[in-house]
Each structure stands twice: as C-alpha cells, then as structure tokens.
Design an enzyme around this catalytic site. Structure first.
Site, short mmCIF file in Angstrom:
data_model
loop_
_atom_site.label_atom_id
_atom_site.label_comp_id
_atom_site.label_asym_id
_atom_site.label_seq_id
_atom_site.Cartn_x
_atom_site.Cartn_y
_atom_site.Cartn_z
CB SER A 170 23.09 -82.00 30.85
OG SER A 170 23.57 -80.81 31.41
CE1 TYR A 198 21.75 -79.44 25.96
CE2 TYR A 198 21.93 -78.74 28.25
CZ TYR A 198 22.40 -79.49 27.19
OH TYR A 198 23.50 -80.29 27.35
N1 NAP Z 1 30.16 -80.34 27.11
C1 NAP Z 1 29.54 -80.25 28.26
O1 NAP Z 1 29.96 -79.50 29.18
C2 NAP Z 1 28.30 -81.05 28.50
C3 NAP Z 1 27.69 -80.96 29.78
C4 NAP Z 1 26.55 -81.70 30.02
C5 NAP Z 1 26.04 -82.54 29.04
N2 NAP Z 1 26.65 -82.59 27.81
C6 NAP Z 1 26.05 -83.51 26.81
O2 NAP Z 1 27.07 -84.27 26.20
C7 NAP Z 1 26.66 -84.71 24.90
C8 NAP Z 1 27.78 -84.49 23.90
O3 NAP Z 1 27.99 -83.10 23.77
P1 NAP Z 1 29.42 -82.44 23.50
O4 NAP Z 1 29.72 -81.61 24.68
O5 NAP Z 1 30.39 -83.45 23.05
O6 NAP Z 1 29.02 -81.42 22.33
P2 NAP Z 1 29.45 -81.34 20.78
O7 NAP Z 1 30.91 -81.29 20.67
O8 NAP Z 1 28.65 -80.20 20.24
O9 NAP Z 1 28.92 -82.72 20.18
C9 NAP Z 1 27.54 -82.92 19.95
C10 NAP Z 1 27.40 -83.96 18.87
O10 NAP Z 1 26.00 -84.11 18.61
C11 NAP Z 1 25.82 -84.07 17.20
N3 NAP Z 1 24.49 -83.63 16.80
C12 NAP Z 1 23.89 -82.47 17.03
N4 NAP Z 1 22.69 -82.42 16.43
C13 NAP Z 1 22.53 -83.61 15.80
C14 NAP Z 1 21.53 -84.17 14.99
N5 NAP Z 1 20.41 -83.49 14.67
N6 NAP Z 1 21.69 -85.40 14.50
C15 NAP Z 1 22.80 -86.11 14.78
N7 NAP Z 1 23.81 -85.63 15.53
C16 NAP Z 1 23.68 -84.38 16.03
C17 NAP Z 1 26.86 -83.07 16.73
O11 NAP Z 1 27.04 -83.19 15.33
P3 NAP Z 1 27.65 -81.95 14.47
O12 NAP Z 1 29.11 -81.98 14.77
O13 NAP Z 1 27.29 -82.31 13.08
O14 NAP Z 1 26.97 -80.71 14.96
C18 NAP Z 1 28.04 -83.54 17.55
O15 NAP Z 1 28.65 -84.66 16.97
C19 NAP Z 1 25.37 -83.90 24.59
O16 NAP Z 1 24.26 -84.74 24.76
C20 NAP Z 1 25.38 -82.81 25.65
O17 NAP Z 1 24.07 -82.39 25.96
C21 NAP Z 1 27.76 -81.89 27.53
#
Ligand code: NAP
Length: 316
Positions: A170, A198
């Site tokens: 990120s 984070y």
């Molecule tokens: N969205 C943004 O703006 C953004 C920006 C920068 C970076 N990111 C990065 O992008 C990646 C994906 O995030 P997202 O935005 O798609 O968020 P999200 O919709 O919250 O998806 C996160 C995923 O990680 C899973 N997860 C969380 N804790 C876990 C654990 N202990 N074991 C296994 N799986 C786990 C969640 O499972 P559950 O559904 O069961 O909770 C979910 O499937 C992350 O690494 C995040 O840091 C996102």
C-alpha cells in the site's frame, strides 16, 4: 500522484482494468493461490485469473464466504477452475496446515498472490501473541511463502515457466517511523498507533519481496517477487475505521478512487503480463514501476526483517 488516465511505460494507467491488462494472455496450465480471495480486490483477481484459464486456489479464512464467491464467479466464467481452501493468516498453525495440505495434493504452484490484508484499528494480539496487523499482513504471508517456495521452485524447474510472487502492499507503507520498522515496538501496547501498525506491515510487504528477490537471484531460481500499491478502492479494508471510511467516500465523490476492476489491475498485470517477465524486486503502481519510500529499498532493513520474521516463525 499519477493523472488517472495518463499511460505509463507499460501503456497502462490508473484507469486500466484487470481484464484489460491481461487481454490476450493465456493462463491455461498455470496454478495460482490468491490469499484474501473472499472480498474486494482478491475476488476480482480470482475472477480475472480464472477468466484467463488459470487454475485458482482461493485461500480464505471464511469457507462459506469463499464458496459464495466461487459460485458467483462460476456464473460469469462457466469454465473457471477454482478451489477454495481454508487459511487464517493470523495463525501460524493455520498457515502450516494450509501449506501442508496444498503441498500434499501435489498441485503445482506458478503464481502466489499475497493479497489478504487487515487494518485492525486497535491493539490486538494474534493467537501467536504478535500484533495483529503485522501478524496477518506480513508474518502470515512470510511463513506461507517460505512453506510454498520449494513447490514453486519445483514447478518452475519442471515447467520451464517463471514463477511469480506478488505482494499487495500500500501507499500507506510511507507513514511509519523514520527508521522504517521499529522491531522493538511491534508488540508494545503503550506506544501503539493503528495507522503506523498497518503502515509497518505494508512496508514489510515491500521489503519481503525485495529480500526474496535477492535470495532467489542468488540461487538462480526462475521466480520473481514484486510488490504493489493497488490504488484507493472502496472495499472492506476500512471496516474498522469510521474516519477512513468517510475519507474513502469523499475520495470516491471526487472521482479519485478506483473501481474494484481497476483496483485488481496491477496485481493481475504482475501475475500474468509478459511485460513483467524477469522483472523482480520492483514496486508497482497503476501497472508501472514506481518509487517507494527510500526505506523500502534498504537492503539492511530487508535483511533484518527477514531474520526477525524467521525467529518469530521458528523457521531455519
Ligand atoms: N482498498 C484499498 O484502497 C487498498 C489500498 C492499499 C492497499 N490495499 C491492500 O489491498 C489488499 C486487499 O484489500 P481489499 O481492499 O480488497 O480489502 P478487503 O475487501 O477487506 O479484503 C481483504 C481480504 O483479506 C482477508 N483477510 C483478512 N484477514 C485475514 C486473515 N487473518 N486470514 C486470511 N484472510 C484474511 C479478508 O477476509 P474476510 O473477508 O474473511 O475478512 C478479505 O478477503 C490488502 O492487502 C490491502 O492492504 C487496499
């Protein structure tokens, strides 16, 4: 910040979608694991890899949610080859169980996408007594990658196809301590700051890919490791932080955020696009090489993180 539609050297931009950046790529015969495949960017990543013919193993902590996502994707991509396996990255026992089961199935592994992430929001310890952002976002993926690496090496040797490891980091990796990661403070509740926790874990994602690159090059192994910022996308990642939730809504209102389809583009680009062949140890934004903060490219910090992670995971 990049201008939304402005193309970089790859000819792709912030507005490119995961389908666009993988158009024409045939992933038949490849196998990928996607962590955090039950929500947000992970779901679209699975859909597009499966659309390109890749056999995708969804690694999820909630098996019902995983099964629902699989079913929904199969409605859109009827010939998709998808399996769902249980993985809780915050538990080393779960990571070990997942890797042992995966390896025992004799499944090959070409692509590992370390996508799962949490923004915990308050001080919490994992089952293994490690601060939960660090435990989930970095340490779980560190252990998982190590336990699957031999399989990836075998696969790349047998198939003569380059393996790829993709760490979803990120832009937030910038907002840590001046020293990068304060290893002595990770479990210190009195000094806890949820944003820094984070950010440290996301800085660790980049350092992990860079140190992996160094080691794999030294071993002359045909596996690359890169990291990325996916953009700002309205997903469940901010579920525990009302202020960030509002901020993301505001960003969306002024059209600066990406759709999920755009948010999964850089991940799918790094996993499949031939332009990335042989490229390793780079940080990507909008499908183009970008500059992370200087601490992310500090080889000594990467080595310290590796040794620290080895000691916490009891790996040799
Ligand atoms: N969205 C943004 O703006 C953004 C920006 C920068 C970076 N990111 C990065 O992008 C990646 C994906 O995030 P997202 O935005 O798609 O968020 P999200 O919709 O919250 O998806 C996160 C995923 O990680 C899973 N997860 C969380 N804790 C876990 C654990 N202990 N074991 C296994 N799986 C786990 C969640 O499972 P559950 O559904 O069961 O909770 C979910 O499937 C992350 O690494 C995040 O840091 C996102």
């Amino acid at each position: 910040m990049r201008i939304f539609g402005k193309k970089g050297a790859s000819e792709f931009s912030a507005s490119s979608t995961a389908e666009q950046v993988t158009r024409g790529v045939d992933g038949t015969g490849l196998t990928a694991i996607v962590t955090g495949a039950s929500s947000g960017i992970g779901v679209e990543t699975v859909r597009v890899l499966a659309l390109r013919g890749v056999h995708v193993v969804m690694a999820v902590r909630n098996m019902d949610a995983g099964a629902n996502v699989k079913e929904a994707i199969l409605k859109k991509v009827s010939n998709a080859k998808i399996d769902v396996m249980e993985l809780d990255l915050s538990s080393m026992a779960s990571v070990r169980k997942f890797a042992a089961e995966y390896n025992s199935k004799c499944l090959p592994l070409n692509i590992l996408i370390n996508n799962a992430g949490v923004m915990v929001g308050k001080f919490k310890l994992s089952q293994d007594n490690i601060e939960l952002d660090f435990a989930t976002n970095h340490l779980g993926h560190f252990l998982l990658t190590n336990l699957l690496l031999e399989n990836m090496k075998q696969t790349s040797r047998n198939s003569n196809i380059e393996g790829r490891i993709v760490n979803v980091s990120s832009l937030g990796h910038r907002y840590t301590y001046r020293e990068g990661i304060r290893f002595d403070l990770i479990n210190d509740k009195s000094r806890f700051n949820n944003y820094v926790a984070y950010a440290e874990s996301k800085l660790a994602n980049i350092l992990h890919a860079n140190e992996l690159t160094r080691r794999l090059k030294e071993e002359r192994v045909e596996i690359t490791a890169n990291s990325l910022h996916p953009g700002t996308i309205h997903t469940n990642i901010v579920r525990n932080d009302i202020r960030l939730k509002c901020l993301l809504k505001l960003v969306r209102l002024i059209f600066l955020s990406k759709t999920i389809q755009q948010g999964a583009a850089t991940t799918c680009f790094l996993a499949l696009n031939p332009q990335v062949k042989g490229v390793s140890g780079e940080y990507y934004v909008d499908c183009n090489i970008a500059k992370p903060r200087s601490k992310a490219n500090d080889p000594d910090l990467a080595k310290r993180l590796w040794d620290f992670s080895l000691s916490l995971t009891d790996l040799k």
